[in-house]
Design an enzyme around this catalytic site. Structure first.
Site: not given
Length: 306
Positions: A106, A133, A136, A226, A265, A293
């Site tokens: 990340r 992402h 996700q 989001d 998310c 996830r």
């Protein structure tokens, strides 16, 4: 640089072919149904996790995925590693390739992710950049499949900021034949390159942009949002003011299908992009989405580290 034959990175949801994506989702469902059967899938593998930005779900779910499949995790905080003192991202990649079997990264920019992957001799997984992402969205696709029984033809309304999750959703919709309606203020639309890339794929998908959230949500099977202020963005009143009409609430959901489900998310800024009664209510599948996830990332790791 000695790049092993068959080396695969996962920098974008588009890193997978359409049939590979379907296979990963199928494997994720099997991993969820039979975790004991996956207990040796990464036996003896070493996975480094290098995070230059904060994380809860991504970090914990990857660590649990690796260790529950028999692998070992080496976790690094970017600020406390040598890259925090000026070592180049490429040099870090070259060294880590000598120690571990994969790297979950990340980082602060997609260019930086690509530079790391370009110097790495082991698979690199995008754990979030400002552009995408993808991990996700693997979870999102698994969750939608569980809820609706299919992806192709499912209508998803995404409301809010056209951010990294939106970009990955655009590509995923095109790969799976979903109908994706992205509703944002004009100044916060997703990058046109991602819209064009999604529309260029031929999977029977429909990609539409809206500036009216109620119209986007009309008869939608899934309504998704989001946070309005993502990591690294300036926290300002203008952004919140522009996005205020895109909140998921009862008024928005009156336009959706009667069996609509709601996704987020996380982390959620309750009272901004979504109301408490919606995220905690019977239409919410947010917590299943978060759990998935773990299962989606198990399947991804197993694919990249056979």
């Amino acid at each position: 640089m000695n790049v092993p034959a068959g080396l695969r990175h996962f920098l974008s949801i588009g890193s997978l072919e359409d049939d590979e994506l379907a296979a990963v989702l199928g494997a994720a469902a099997r991993a969820k149904a039979d975790p004991v059967g996956w207990a040796r899938a990464l036996d003896g593998k070493q996975v480094a996790m290098l995070f230059e930005q904060p994380s809860t779900r991504t970090k914990v779910s990857f660590e649990v995925a690796v260790t529950s499949m028999g692998g070992n995790v080496v976790a690094l905080d970017g600020a406390r590693s040598q890259i925090g003192r000026g070592e180049t991202i490429e040099d870090t990649a070259r060294v880590m390739s000598r120690y571990v079997d994969a790297v979950v990264l990340r980082t602060t920019s997609h260019d930086r992710l690509e530079a790391f992957a370009g110097a790495s001799e082991v698979p690199v997984i995008n754990a979030l950049t400002e552009l995408e992402h993808p991990c996700q969205v693997l979870s999102d696709l698994l969750t939608i499949t569980e809820s609706k029984g299919r992806l192709r033809g499912t209508v998803i309304a995404y409301l809010g900021d056209g951010n990294n999750v939106t970009h990955s959703l655009l590509l995923a919709a095109a790969m799976t034949g979903m109908e994706l309606r992205v509703a944002t203020p004009l100044e916060y639309q997703p990058l046109q390159g991602y819209v064009d890339a999604a529309r260029a794929r031929d999977a029977g998908a429909s990609i539409e942009l809206f500036d009216d959230p109620k119209e986007a949500a009309r008869n939608a099977d899934v309504v998704y949002t989001d946070v309005w202020v993502s990591m690294g963005m300036e926290d300002n009143d203008h952004r919140r003011s522009a996005l205020a009409g895109f909140q998921i609430n009862d008024d928005i959901l009156t336009n959706a299908a009667t069996d609509v489900v709601v996704m987020h998310c996380l982390p959620a800024h309750r009272g901004e992009e979504i109301t408490d009664d919606i995220i905690d209510g019977p239409r919410s599948i947010v917590w299943e989405q978060a759990e998935n996830r773990l299962h989606a990332q198990k399947a991804l790791l197993a694919k990249l580290l056979p």
